[in-house]
Design an enzyme around this catalytic site. Structure first.
Site, PDB file in Angstrom:
ATOM      1  N   ASN A   1       4.315  -6.278 -26.689  1.00  0.00           N
ATOM      2  CA  ASN A   1       4.857  -4.950 -27.031  1.00  0.00           C
ATOM      3  C   ASN A   1       4.506  -4.571 -28.463  1.00  0.00           C
ATOM      4  O   ASN A   1       4.230  -3.405 -28.742  1.00  0.00           O
ATOM      5  CB  ASN A   1       6.370  -4.906 -26.801  1.00  0.00           C
ATOM      6  CG  ASN A   1       6.709  -4.674 -25.341  1.00  0.00           C
ATOM      7  OD1 ASN A   1       6.539  -3.573 -24.833  1.00  0.00           O
ATOM      8  ND2 ASN A   1       7.142  -5.724 -24.661  1.00  0.00           N
TER       9      ASN A   1
ATOM     10  N   LEU B   1      21.939  -8.998 -32.700  1.00  0.00           N
ATOM     11  CA  LEU B   1      22.277  -8.633 -34.083  1.00  0.00           C
ATOM     12  C   LEU B   1      23.766  -8.304 -34.170  1.00  0.00           C
ATOM     13  O   LEU B   1      24.337  -7.711 -33.260  1.00  0.00           O
ATOM     14  CB  LEU B   1      21.425  -7.432 -34.508  1.00  0.00           C
ATOM     15  CG  LEU B   1      19.918  -7.731 -34.591  1.00  0.00           C
ATOM     16  CD1 LEU B   1      19.112  -6.445 -34.674  1.00  0.00           C
ATOM     17  CD2 LEU B   1      19.603  -8.652 -35.769  1.00  0.00           C
TER      18      LEU B   1
ATOM     19  N   ASN C   1      15.411  -0.706 -29.057  1.00  0.00           N
ATOM     20  CA  ASN C   1      15.089  -1.954 -28.344  1.00  0.00           C
ATOM     21  C   ASN C   1      14.433  -1.622 -27.017  1.00  0.00           C
ATOM     22  O   ASN C   1      14.772  -0.619 -26.393  1.00  0.00           O
ATOM     23  CB  ASN C   1      16.388  -2.734 -28.084  1.00  0.00           C
ATOM     24  CG  ASN C   1      16.158  -4.007 -27.290  1.00  0.00           C
ATOM     25  OD1 ASN C   1      15.267  -4.795 -27.606  1.00  0.00           O
ATOM     26  ND2 ASN C   1      16.948  -4.222 -26.243  1.00  0.00           N
TER      27      ASN C   1
ATOM     28  N   HIS D   1      14.046  -3.023 -23.220  1.00  0.00           N
ATOM     29  CA  HIS D   1      14.650  -3.984 -22.286  1.00  0.00           C
ATOM     30  C   HIS D   1      13.932  -3.875 -20.937  1.00  0.00           C
ATOM     31  O   HIS D   1      13.725  -2.756 -20.446  1.00  0.00           O
ATOM     32  CB  HIS D   1      16.146  -3.713 -22.129  1.00  0.00           C
ATOM     33  CG  HIS D   1      16.798  -4.719 -21.245  1.00  0.00           C
ATOM     34  ND1 HIS D   1      17.110  -5.992 -21.674  1.00  0.00           N
ATOM     35  CD2 HIS D   1      17.138  -4.664 -19.942  1.00  0.00           C
ATOM     36  CE1 HIS D   1      17.624  -6.671 -20.670  1.00  0.00           C
ATOM     37  NE2 HIS D   1      17.661  -5.890 -19.608  1.00  0.00           N
TER      38      HIS D   1
ATOM     39  N   GLU E   1      26.598  -2.020 -31.300  1.00  0.00           N
ATOM     40  CA  GLU E   1      27.239  -3.341 -31.345  1.00  0.00           C
ATOM     41  C   GLU E   1      27.360  -3.989 -29.962  1.00  0.00           C
ATOM     42  O   GLU E   1      27.662  -5.172 -29.860  1.00  0.00           O
ATOM     43  CB  GLU E   1      28.600  -3.260 -32.062  1.00  0.00           C
ATOM     44  CG  GLU E   1      29.684  -2.478 -31.339  1.00  0.00           C
ATOM     45  CD  GLU E   1      29.487  -0.957 -31.388  1.00  0.00           C
ATOM     46  OE1 GLU E   1      28.540  -0.473 -32.052  1.00  0.00           O
ATOM     47  OE2 GLU E   1      30.276  -0.257 -30.738  1.00  0.00           O
TER      48      GLU E   1
ATOM     49  N   GLU F   1       2.958  -3.654 -17.913  1.00  0.00           N
ATOM     50  CA  GLU F   1       1.784  -2.772 -17.823  1.00  0.00           C
ATOM     51  C   GLU F   1       2.163  -1.340 -17.470  1.00  0.00           C
ATOM     52  O   GLU F   1       1.628  -0.396 -18.040  1.00  0.00           O
ATOM     53  CB  GLU F   1       0.821  -3.291 -16.751  1.00  0.00           C
ATOM     54  CG  GLU F   1       0.030  -4.494 -17.209  1.00  0.00           C
ATOM     55  CD  GLU F   1      -0.853  -5.056 -16.091  1.00  0.00           C
ATOM     56  OE1 GLU F   1      -1.595  -5.992 -16.376  1.00  0.00           O
ATOM     57  OE2 GLU F   1      -0.767  -4.571 -14.935  1.00  0.00           O
TER      58      GLU F   1
HETATM   59  C1  GAR Z   1       9.421  -8.055 -22.940  1.00  0.00           C
HETATM   60  O1  GAR Z   1       9.392  -7.989 -21.544  1.00  0.00           O
HETATM   61  C2  GAR Z   1      10.664  -7.394 -23.488  1.00  0.00           C
HETATM   62  O2  GAR Z   1      11.033  -6.255 -22.781  1.00  0.00           O
HETATM   63  C3  GAR Z   1      11.683  -8.490 -23.302  1.00  0.00           C
HETATM   64  O3  GAR Z   1      10.997  -9.675 -23.620  1.00  0.00           O
HETATM   65  C4  GAR Z   1       9.593  -9.517 -23.390  1.00  0.00           C
HETATM   66  C5  GAR Z   1       8.842  -9.806 -24.671  1.00  0.00           C
HETATM   67  O4  GAR Z   1       7.454  -9.815 -24.477  1.00  0.00           O
HETATM   68  N1  GAR Z   1      12.847  -8.264 -24.088  1.00  0.00           N
HETATM   69  C6  GAR Z   1      14.070  -8.618 -23.729  1.00  0.00           C
HETATM   70  O5  GAR Z   1      14.322  -9.222 -22.710  1.00  0.00           O
HETATM   71  C7  GAR Z   1      15.168  -8.240 -24.717  1.00  0.00           C
HETATM   72  N2  GAR Z   1      16.460  -8.355 -24.086  1.00  0.00           N
HETATM   73  P1  GAR Z   1       6.422  -9.585 -25.668  1.00  0.00           P
HETATM   74  O6  GAR Z   1       6.780 -10.584 -26.780  1.00  0.00           O
HETATM   75  O7  GAR Z   1       5.086  -9.903 -25.064  1.00  0.00           O
HETATM   76  O8  GAR Z   1       6.547  -8.163 -26.133  1.00  0.00           O
END
Ligand code: GAR
Length: 197
Positions: free
Chosen positions: A15, A89, A103, A105, A143, A173
């Site tokens: 990302n 956090l 963020n 998700h 929070e 993707e």
């Molecule tokens: C991604 O799928 C992101 O959405 C998720 O972790 C992966 C990180 O991949 N995030 C979470 O689950 C946050 N709660 P990346 O390091 O290749 O971007």
């Protein structure tokens, strides 16, 4: 003046890469990624940042948030993007950057989110439940874990033969790598406008 952005990471950083590539293509005209911070010294995301010529910092426990605040202040950061950042956090930290932390998700919030739902676990849970559609969400951080105002979402189809890994890849993707740079530009633009008023 462009909005000064820090991206917080913990792992592979695909990302982060999508953000870097979007900025290079001119698709983040109101923001500039000036710092990448990881809570994991071995995160490949740090290598991606260095390759792109972006400054990096590593902030580990104990005292992770204190070090993080120091690094953010040292770089005059105005906006924070959590891109695969696997730590929650504190309320205290979040209150320092109201409506300035976003963020990504990997599900359609409010499904499969909150504490314990991160990375591959999110996709395992979606497959176990048997939903036929999942996706990704970009939201403001408050929070409550994954509880802040939603900025944008995109749905992704689940296939019969999906594994958590194939599903994770398709959600990245078809949703994450598209949504995150767009949301980043929207928020960077709002912050820039607020500054210029
Ligand atoms: C991604 O799928 C992101 O959405 C998720 O972790 C992966 C990180 O991949 N995030 C979470 O689950 C946050 N709660 P990346 O390091 O290749 O971007």
């Amino acid at each position: 003046m462009k909005t000064r952005i820090a991206v917080l990471v913990s792992g592979g950083g695909t990302n982060l890469q999508a953000l870097i590539d979007a900025e290079k293509r001119g698709e983040l005209p109101d923001g500039e990624i000036v710092l990448v911070v990881s809570n994991n010294p071995d995160a490949y995301a740090l290598t991606r940042a260095r390759k792109a010529g972006i400054e990096t910092a590593v902030c580990v426990k104990p005292g992770m948030e204190g070090k993080l605040i120091e690094a953010l202040r040292a770089h005059d950061i105005e906006m924070i993007i959590l891109a695969g950042f696997m730590a929650i956090l504190s309320k205290n930290f979040v209150s320092l950057y109201p409506d300035r932390i976003i963020n990504i998700h990997p599900s359609l919030i409010p499904s499969f989110c909150g504490e314990g739902f991160y990375g591959l676990h999110v996709h395992e849970a979606a497959l176990k439940y048997g939903v036929k559609v999942t996706g990704a969400t970009v939201h403001y951080v408050n929070e409550i874990p994954d509880g802040g105002r939603i900025i944008c979402q995109k749905a992704v189809e689940i296939r019969e033969d999906d594994t958590p890994e194939t599903l994770q890849r398709r959600v990245m993707e078809q949703a994450e790598w598209i949504l995150l740079p767009r949301a980043a530009q929207t928020v960077a633009n709002r912050i820039r406008m607020e500054k210029e008023q």
